[in-house]
Scaffold this motif. Structure first.
Motif, short mmCIF file in Angstrom:
data_model
loop_
_atom_site.label_atom_id
_atom_site.label_comp_id
_atom_site.label_asym_id
_atom_site.label_seq_id
_atom_site.Cartn_x
_atom_site.Cartn_y
_atom_site.Cartn_z
N GLN A 18 1.33 -1.25 0.17
CA GLN A 18 -0.11 0.05 0.18
C GLN A 18 0.72 1.14 -0.11
O GLN A 18 2.07 1.34 1.08
CB GLN A 18 -1.02 -0.28 1.26
N HIS A 51 -10.55 2.15 -0.69
CA HIS A 51 -9.80 1.42 -0.21
C HIS A 51 -10.24 0.63 -0.22
O HIS A 51 -9.51 -0.48 -0.09
CB HIS A 51 -8.55 1.52 0.32
N GLN A 70 -2.91 0.08 -4.28
CA GLN A 70 -2.31 -1.15 -4.04
C GLN A 70 -1.93 -2.20 -4.73
O GLN A 70 -2.57 -1.95 -6.05
CB GLN A 70 -4.28 -1.51 -3.76
#
Lengths: 325, 325
Positions: free
Chosen positions: A198, B100, B198
């Motif tokens: 991340q 996210h 990510q």
């Protein structure tokens, strides 16, 4: 608070080894009442620990439980931060998913998520990873190194070295590494590593390393399509292996290598890695996102990138690929 | 299904413009009953839309609501995938956090999370971003481009170009871009962009672009420590700006630039970006993670990396830094 006492209790038993510890002594060491000590010892028994209790001498641990418990891993753990914070689950979708969530909640570096079973464990490129109950090590490790995004793949190679060192120590076997993320015994896969991250566009928040190790599976425990390609430490050594012991050993080797890496960069890790690499000098086929390159593996660069020399003598740098030997 | 009808209804009103649409015609167009049409029109009214209804002619929209709604953004949206899936919230911790989470649940590329208010909005390096209710645009966009990790910062520059183009179109103002992620008016910050990702160690799963735009705040709406450094489109133009209109325009320009980028790479984006960049030719101070470099900004490389020439004539490539002009 509860778990703080438990940690101190296990540290005390770790340090004592075969020596008995009295309830009074434990209470003073931990800074709690004798009743609290007694309560925690009862809970350890419920988890499957066997404790010998002798009048006027005290307690010692004589047997640890079959299943992995966070407490069993802590018993004898020789690290400062890797594996010090353990999040243990009986059954999960995937330990990576939990690690991604926890890493957003600012858990400390070195935190680890361990499960007895994964219902949908994943390998690279979203491939399924078979993770049956009680027989393997399925875990995810959270790191927060201050390194450029492009160096993240180096941590896959570092992790592979730590696992091979731990396997040698705990089983006597001699596994080898197949670039980038597989560990093999007799040409069969016993371990996969999945490094995820991340990040901001230019700064890493956290790296999450997923580790899957086939430990005590018998041959018939693998689905038939995997039996030719996958193996376990039990199959290869003929011995049941303590999963908690192997995990502790991985944490110890990992922490040592990781600190070395943060201080001196990838070069010392590269030297160790090359000692375990199986594919160097062989003809490989590398499938990248865009094409297929066949050539002789010359080794890895100082950054961890695979070098393949094709028939015409051109050396290709492979950052990411599937490898066939 | 409900929201499918709603989307078709808004598309129909978008295409019709000033023209009235009868209930019968709408029902046929959408493929539902007249009762369903009537029910959805009532719901639009509850959301703050004003609809004119004339016997024997039908309906048309005469006023859109004050607050942003997903429906208002859809009304007139000229994109194929950017902003087609809108996740709207009244109040959130941060739209990035939600993005996210959603990006792990395989929402389609171009999905966007919009909130009227963020309680703890974040900028680069975890800095706070002030996001008061109903006065700004606080949103996060989910992308899944097949590009190397190292190219992720290019999407920050692309987003800045899309926002400047949309601001010019909607407000007549002429904002400029400060490398890498700020948009300024009269030297004051009106917009920040935060690109997060990510990824596997060598492959992007998703890029999440956070956008914060100060739209209709008055000067006194800013905390005093920000009043010298930050401004809003209202302060600079003297006009209240339609947030939904600006969002639609951003989506339109973004989609066009993003498709160009995926097809032709960063170079055409670079040319556009340079036309809006404020700092080129000026003396800048760049604080990187490890040191401070002062020099003249020569521009950006074909990859989007800032070039700074110091007093001795050495040109430094700056991948990541805080910039002071």
């Amino acid at each position: 608070m509860q778990s703080e006492i438990r940690k101190k209790l296990l540290d005390a038993f770790t340090n004592a080894g075969e020596i008995f510890l009295s309830g009074q002594h434990l209470a003073e060491l931990i800074g709690c009442s004798r009743t609290a000590v007694w309560k925690h010892i009862e809970e350890l028994r419920k988890e499957g620990f066997e404790l010998e209790a002798v009048r006027n001498k005290g307690y010692r641990i004589v047997k640890t439980p079959e299943r992995i418990t966070a407490d069993e891993i802590r018993l004898g753990l020789a690290t400062n931060f890797i594996g010090r914070n353990i999040h243990y689950e009986e059954s999960v979708e995937s330990t990576q998913k939990i690690a991604h969530r926890l890493s957003n909640e600012d858990v400390p570096e070195g935190s680890v998520i361990i499960a007895e079973e994964q219902l949908s464990g994943k390998g690279r490129m979203n491939r399924a990873w078979h993770s049956p109950k009680y027989s393997g090590i399925w875990m995810s490790l959270i790191l927060r190194p201050n390194i450029p995004l492009t160096n993240a793949p180096q941590l896959t190679l570092l992790t592979a070295v730590a696992i091979v060192q731990a396997m040698e120590e705990e089983t006597g076997l001699q596994p080898v590494i197949k670039w980038p993320n597989d560990i093999l015994l007799n040409g069969k896969k016993v371990t996969g590593i999945l490094t995820e991250l991340q990040a901001e566009a230019d700064r890493i928040h956290s790296i999450i390393i997923g580790i899957g190790i086939n430990v005590n599976q018998k041959k018939e425990d693998f689905p038939s399509e995997l039996q030719e390609k996958a193996s376990s430490l039990f199959i290869e050594s003929g011995k049941l292996i303590s999963r908690a012991g192997l995990i502790r050993s991985i944490f110890k080797h990992f922490e040592k290598l990781y600190l070395l890496y943060l201080e001196q960069g990838f070069f010392p890790i590269k030297l160790l890695w090359e000692g375990y690499a199986v594919s160097i000098g062989k003809i490989l086929k590398a499938r990248t996102l865009t094409n297929v390159i066949e050539g002789k593996a010359l080794g890895i660069t100082d950054e961890g990138v695979l070098k393949l020399e094709d028939r015409t003598g051109v050396v290709h740098h492979i950052y990411s690929a599937d490898i066939e030997v």
